[in-house]
Design a protein around this motif. Structure first.
Motif, PDB file in Angstrom:
ATOM      1  N   THR A  67       0.843  -1.195   0.000  1.00 21.89           N
ATOM      2  CA  THR A  67       0.000   0.000   0.000  1.00 21.89           C
ATOM      3  C   THR A  67       0.882   1.250   0.000  1.00 21.89           C
ATOM      4  N   ALA A  68       0.716   2.085  -1.048  1.00 21.16           N
ATOM      5  CA  ALA A  68       1.482   3.319  -1.139  1.00 21.16           C
ATOM      6  C   ALA A  68       0.996   4.308  -0.077  1.00 21.16           C
ATOM      7  N   PRO A  69       1.887   5.140   0.492  1.00 16.30           N
ATOM      8  CA  PRO A  69       1.474   6.106   1.516  1.00 16.30           C
ATOM      9  C   PRO A  69       0.632   7.226   0.913  1.00 16.30           C
ATOM     10  N   THR A  70      -0.146   7.878   1.761  1.00 13.15           N
ATOM     11  CA  THR A  70      -0.942   9.035   1.348  1.00 13.15           C
ATOM     12  C   THR A  70      -0.099  10.285   1.521  1.00 13.15           C
ATOM     13  N   LEU A  71       0.046  11.072   0.442  1.00 13.16           N
ATOM     14  CA  LEU A  71       0.870  12.271   0.501  1.00 13.16           C
ATOM     15  C   LEU A  71       0.203  13.350   1.352  1.00 13.16           C
ATOM     16  N   THR A  72       1.023  14.169   1.995  1.00 17.82           N
ATOM     17  CA  THR A  72       0.504  15.365   2.644  1.00 17.82           C
ATOM     18  C   THR A  72       0.029  16.325   1.558  1.00 17.82           C
ATOM     19  N   SER A  73      -1.225  16.786   1.648  1.00 16.70           N
ATOM     20  CA  SER A  73      -1.797  17.616   0.580  1.00 16.70           C
ATOM     21  C   SER A  73      -1.723  19.101   0.876  1.00 16.70           C
ATOM     22  N   THR A  74      -1.368  19.464   2.117  1.00 16.41           N
ATOM     23  CA  THR A  74      -1.346  20.881   2.494  1.00 16.41           C
ATOM     24  C   THR A  74      -0.283  21.636   1.699  1.00 16.41           C
ATOM     25  N   ALA A  75      -0.625  22.832   1.244  1.00 13.50           N
ATOM     26  CA  ALA A  75       0.310  23.645   0.473  1.00 13.50           C
ATOM     27  C   ALA A  75       1.565  23.931   1.288  1.00 13.50           C
ATOM     28  N   SER A  76       2.720  23.923   0.602  1.00 13.52           N
ATOM     29  CA  SER A  76       4.018  24.270   1.190  1.00 13.52           C
ATOM     30  C   SER A  76       4.412  23.340   2.337  1.00 13.52           C
ATOM     31  N   ARG A  77       3.932  22.088   2.303  1.00 11.37           N
ATOM     32  CA  ARG A  77       4.382  21.074   3.248  1.00 11.37           C
ATOM     33  C   ARG A  77       5.180  20.001   2.498  1.00 11.37           C
ATOM     34  N   ALA A  78       6.017  19.247   3.210  1.00 10.51           N
ATOM     35  CA  ALA A  78       6.913  18.293   2.550  1.00 10.51           C
ATOM     36  C   ALA A  78       6.827  16.921   3.194  1.00 10.51           C
ATOM     37  N   ASP A  79       7.060  15.878   2.373  1.00 11.41           N
ATOM     38  CA  ASP A  79       7.181  14.498   2.827  1.00 11.41           C
ATOM     39  C   ASP A  79       8.549  13.967   2.414  1.00 11.41           C
ATOM     40  N   LYS A  80       9.114  13.049   3.201  1.00 14.16           N
ATOM     41  CA  LYS A  80      10.431  12.484   2.917  1.00 14.16           C
ATOM     42  C   LYS A  80      10.336  10.967   2.780  1.00 14.16           C
ATOM     43  N   PHE A  81      10.933  10.420   1.695  1.00  7.57           N
ATOM     44  CA  PHE A  81      10.901   8.979   1.449  1.00  7.57           C
ATOM     45  C   PHE A  81      12.326   8.482   1.190  1.00  7.57           C
ATOM     46  N   VAL A  82      12.579   7.210   1.533  1.00 14.29           N
ATOM     47  CA  VAL A  82      13.871   6.566   1.276  1.00 14.29           C
ATOM     48  C   VAL A  82      13.619   5.337   0.404  1.00 14.29           C
ATOM     49  N   PHE A  83      14.403   5.174  -0.669  1.00 18.22           N
ATOM     50  CA  PHE A  83      14.249   4.035  -1.571  1.00 18.22           C
ATOM     51  C   PHE A  83      15.568   3.264  -1.617  1.00 18.22           C
ATOM     52  N   THR A  84      15.500   1.949  -1.489  1.00 18.10           N
ATOM     53  CA  THR A  84      16.684   1.083  -1.499  1.00 18.10           C
ATOM     54  C   THR A  84      16.434  -0.084  -2.449  1.00 18.10           C
ATOM     55  N   ALA A  85      17.420  -0.377  -3.307  1.00 24.88           N
ATOM     56  CA  ALA A  85      17.303  -1.510  -4.241  1.00 24.88           C
ATOM     57  C   ALA A  85      18.003  -2.724  -3.639  1.00 24.88           C
ATOM     58  N   ILE A  86      17.283  -3.871  -3.662  1.00 25.10           N
ATOM     59  CA  ILE A  86      17.882  -5.110  -3.173  1.00 25.10           C
ATOM     60  C   ILE A  86      18.130  -6.101  -4.304  1.00 25.10           C
ATOM     61  N   ASP A  87      17.677  -5.767  -5.487  1.00 27.05           N
ATOM     62  CA  ASP A  87      17.907  -6.594  -6.655  1.00 27.05           C
ATOM     63  C   ASP A  87      17.813  -5.692  -7.893  1.00 27.05           C
ATOM     64  N   GLY A  88      17.737  -6.303  -9.073  1.00 29.14           N
ATOM     65  CA  GLY A  88      17.701  -5.523 -10.303  1.00 29.14           C
ATOM     66  C   GLY A  88      16.310  -5.207 -10.797  1.00 29.14           C
ATOM     67  N   SER A  89      15.273  -5.389  -9.937  1.00 30.16           N
ATOM     68  CA  SER A  89      13.920  -5.144 -10.427  1.00 30.16           C
ATOM     69  C   SER A  89      13.076  -4.288  -9.506  1.00 30.16           C
ATOM     70  N   SER A  90      13.447  -4.113  -8.236  1.00 32.18           N
ATOM     71  CA  SER A  90      12.543  -3.429  -7.310  1.00 32.18           C
ATOM     72  C   SER A  90      13.282  -2.398  -6.456  1.00 32.18           C
TER      73      SER A  90
END
Length: 518
Positions: A483-506
């Motif tokens: 399930t993808a997270p719900t973004l903060t919709s308020t103007a001039s607000r920020a969300d932070k995400f971290v992405f890590t690859a463990i193989d060649g496809s995801s």
């Protein structure tokens, strides 16, 4: 002819036993005045049973076939409620006609009374203000019947029956409660079905037929672990999110957040995410180091310690010949020879590869003291680089496309960052920086780089002054529980995400923090 109607209940129930006969003691006027049930199945006159009526109006029924597998036979008064006689002014008024009509009306009353005995009703001593009318069908559908503080009917949700651990090929009913033994999550059935597939329920083919009641997997971190990780999270917060200024504006703020994390479940979850990101980065760095220094071996390896292809620049110590060897991309060669200075790669690789002289560590036998080794390093630092420029230990150098093996950064480091304000689509390129800061100028569709095991990057979303911008993620991004997270919709607000690859496809995505004021 008229018959007396006795004061009896117009229903009798027998245990099923053969074809009968099964007697009834209430009076009827015709063989169609009764209904016969085999358990819950309504039988058909003549096809399934016959009726015998005595002179006094009582009688019996006989089944055409024995009720195999049935538990009971029920005989119920069921005369069609209608009036068949109409008296006209000046017409005949015979006693037998009146008696027949009165018999019929008495039968109707007894039938209704018998049915009311089986109905749910309020006692006669209830207050006159009680309203026993049920709520409308649309409101009571899939609900339980209850009563409010005044005793009036009311609808209510119920948790249902605790069915224990989930199992395949099991019939589950609406509101049943089951446990997922893979993660201890508790689910409630919202659609009746026979289970199939396998655990966990969240990824099962029947997942849409459940609703999550208790997310035990997300709540498994105890207060003790939260307090312990809070201290670690505050220490690693700068390294884990150094380029995300919204994540922590100062060391004081980070310390405050750490203190709050020990007492606040929400902040504890944020600290846990940061700690995991730091852990993942450490594991990735170790894996990169492990791919380049292979340790001591007795012969030239053909793959790295993970079984993957060798990378150019990889090193290992040949414990048989006591030689440190370097992988050029196609062959293993000695990294140094005994005595003298380092060899020029252009002039001496062939000599190093062919010499049979036993190599020693920078002119020293393996096992000599570290001080002598350090002196040789100092001597090497003064050598002239191929370009003719002296390379010193304190010189400022710009390295391009270089691999740092087990490096130590005594004064920290700075990651490159990339900023952009797309309005519809954007393709991320990690060559631009490991920190991608994107201001959403519209509803954005992302294209991510091809995953390479061990790579990771930080993505910061910033809503523009309008806000409520949405994001479409690539199929290669995998979120917890799908399930993808719900973004903060308020103007001039920020969300932070971290992405890590463990193989060649995801790319494995995780939320590092949301709703920052920037």
């Amino acid at each position: 002819m008229p018959i007396p109607i006795s004061n009896v209940t117009r229903r009798v129930v027998y245990a099923a036993s053969g074809t009968g006969p099964y007697a009834f003691t209430f009076e009827i006027l015709a063989n169609t005045d009764i209904a016969v049930y085999r358990d819950d199945t309504l039988l058909t006159l003549t096809t399934d049973y016959t009726v015998t009526i005595a002179a006094n109006g009582t009688g019996s029924i006989t089944l055409v076939a024995a009720p195999t597998g049935a538990t009971q036979i029920a005989i119920v008064g069921n005369r069609t409620i209608q009036r068949t006689t109409d008296f006209v002014t000046g017409g005949d008024f015979f006693a037998n006609t009146v008696n027949d009509e009165m018999d019929q009306q008495t039968i109707f009353a007894q039938q209704n009374a018998e049915g009311l005995q089986r109905a749910l009703s309020a006692p006669q001593t209830d207050p006159t203000s009680i309203n026993m009318t049920l709520p409308r069908a649309a409101l009571r559908a899939n609900k339980a019947l209850g009563f409010d503080a005044n005793g009036n009917p009311a609808i209510a949700d119920t948790l249902g029956t605790n069915r224990g651990n989930w199992a395949a090929s099991t019939l589950y009913y609406v509101r049943d409660i089951v446990k997922d033994t893979t993660n201890n999550n508790i689910w409630q059935v919202i659609v009746q079905h026979t289970s199939s597939g396998s655990l966990p329920i969240g990824t099962n083919a029947d997942a849409a037929k459940f609703t999550l009641l208790v997310d035990a997997a997300a709540a498994s971190t105890s207060a003790t672990n939260a307090a312990t990780s809070a201290s670690a999270a505050s220490a690693s917060a700068s390294a884990a999110s150094s380029s995300a200024s919204a994540a922590s504006s100062s060391a004081s703020t980070a310390s405050t957040q750490a203190s709050n994390a020990s007492t606040s479940a929400t902040n504890a979850a944020t600290a846990k995410t940061a700690a995991e990101a730091a852990r993942d980065a450490t594991l990735a760095a170790y894996d990169s180091f492990d791919d380049r220094y292979l340790g001591a071996k007795t012969s030239d390896p053909s793959v790295d310690n993970d079984g993957n292809a060798l990378v150019a620049g990889a090193l290992y110590f040949d414990s048989v010949t006591a030689v440190m060897k370097l992988y050029t991309g196609s062959a293993w060669v000695a990294a140094y020879v005994s005595g003298g200075s380092f060899l020029s790669a252009a002039n001496n690789l062939s000599d190093v590869a062919s010499t049979s002289t036993a190599r020693t560590n920078l002119g020293l036998a393996i096992g000599t003291n570290v001080q002598a080794y350090a002196a040789n390093l100092t001597s090497w630092a003064a050598k002239t680089a191929p370009s003719g420029t002296a390379v010193g230990t304190t010189d400022t150098q710009t390295l391009t496309n270089k691999t740092i093996e087990a490096g130590t950064f005594t004064n920290g480091y700075t990651e490159e960052s990339f900023t952009s304000t797309p309005t519809s689509t954007i393709t991320l390129d990690l060559a631009n920086g490991s920190v991608q800061i994107i201001t959403l100028g519209g509803n954005i569709t992302y294209t991510f780089p091809t995953p390479v095991a061990g790579k990771s990057f930080i993505l910061v979303h910033k809503q523009d002054g309008t806000g409520s911008r949405t994001v479409t993620w690539p199929a290669s991004v995998k979120w917890p529980a799908g399930t993808a997270p719900t973004l903060t919709s308020t103007a001039s607000r920020a969300d932070k995400f971290v992405f890590t690859a463990i193989d060649g496809s995801s790319w494995l995505g995780s939320v590092a923090g949301q709703n920052y004021t920037v």
